[in-house]
Design an enzyme around this catalytic site. Structure first.
Site: not given
Length: 339
Positions: A18-19, A22
């Site tokens: 997920h990170e 980003h």
């Protein structure tokens, strides 16, 4: 101990992917990233590389990427690398990349399962009969392997469906292998709502490994399908047509423990399911989540000017506090359930 390490693996995969979404998107649009952190709270480990510090923090219930310019009070040395100075589209891409990576992770995990463990594939062997339908009435049984329809050889389940569908309400001859010998059964097909022929059988499924491209396609297909089913269930839960069953970290660890007992592929399947849930959850317009940030960006695009950053950050801060409170309540409920 197996459950502990499996939980670390699953939570770690979900958070890191997920990170990473980003992070990669931020780098692509030229935003400086100060910190890439897995977990919250005090730092356990910090590895500086270039302009970014990669941190492992105490509480592994999430993570974050701290980008230059996201804090309105921060003084950014290079304004060109500031988050707030990028276009609405670029910032939206950075925010949306996190949940999208969770969907990608799910597809990749399912791809591994389909390549190694196999994909459920229908065979020409009868697995189940529909009561009262032509196949049962004619004497066909589960375990019969269909080898021909109207003396035309069949080697795939699709061959059977195509031939049966093409003869609605007509007599056909089904040749099967039973106990090592051939037997023929004459029957008249029924007609379904679409006007196609049917005889009332379900195929026996077997697991067959897929090639990389076919496995990836199926992984993506199943990710989309599962996302739709989850959204449908959430919709039914909101209107009271389904029980409100929400689990927190304790419930997830309990499910991981069960998956570990069943085997490695069940653990991968659970990780894929959780990754889809995480991606969908983060897209909800709830303060502190990615969906809320995308909503603020959409408002900025419509208005032509941003919402006051101080007010927006306050909304996210309050939302984050409420989320932590919700997690505590759900965790308490899960513990009571265990006891």
């Amino acid at each position: 101990m197996q459950t502990f390490w499996a939980s670390i693996l699953v939570f770690g995969l979900l958070i890191i992917f997920h990170e990473l979404g980003h992070f990669i998107a931020a780098k692509r649009v030229g935003i400086k990233v100060h910190e890439f952190s897995v977990g919250f709270g005090p730092k356990l480990l910090s590895i500086p590389r270039g302009e970014t510090a990669y941190n492992l923090r105490l509480f592994p219930l999430g993570g974050f990427v701290r980008m230059a310019g996201m804090d309105p009070a921060e003084e950014v040395e290079d304004e060109e690398k500031s988050y707030k100075n990028k276009t609405v589209g670029q910032r939206a891409a950075v925010i949306a990349a996190g949940p999208l990576m969770n969907f990608l992770l799910a597809a990749l995990l399912l791809m591994v399962i389909f390549m190694v463990h196999g994909f459920p594939t229908p065979t020409t062997t009868i697995g189940k009969l529909v009561p009262g339908q032509p196949a049962e009435n004619a004497g066909l049984k589960p375990g019969d392997r269909i080898i021909a329809i109207n003396d035309q050889p069949v080697t795939r389940w699709e061959d059977i469906t195509n031939l049966v569908n093409a003869h609605p309400g007509q007599p056909i001859t089904v040749t099967v292998l039973r106990d090592g010998g051939k037997e023929k059964f004459k029957l008249v097909t029924a007609v379904n709502a679409e006007g196609r022929g049917m005889i009332g059988i379900y195929p026996r499924q077997e697991m067959r490994p897929l090639g990389p491209f076919a496995a990836l396609y199926r992984g993506m297909e199943y990710t989309v399908r599962l996302s739709g089913l989850i959204l449908e269930f959430v919709g039914r839960m909101i209107v009271g047509q389904a029980p409100a069953e929400v689990g927190g970290p304790v419930r997830i660890v309990q499910e991981i423990h069960t998956a570990v007992q069943l085997g490695f592929f069940y653990l991968l399947q659970l990780a894929a399911f959780l990754s889809i849930n995480l991606g969908l959850f983060n897209l909800l317009p709830i303060p502190a989540l990615d969906g809320s940030r995308l909503l603020f960006l959409a408002l900025e695009g419509l208005r032509g000017r941003p919402v006051d950053p101080t007010k927006e950050n306050f909304v996210h801060l309050v939302g984050f506090g409420l989320l932590l409170l919700l997690i505590m309540v759900i965790t308490y409920k899960d513990i009571l359930g265990l006891l």
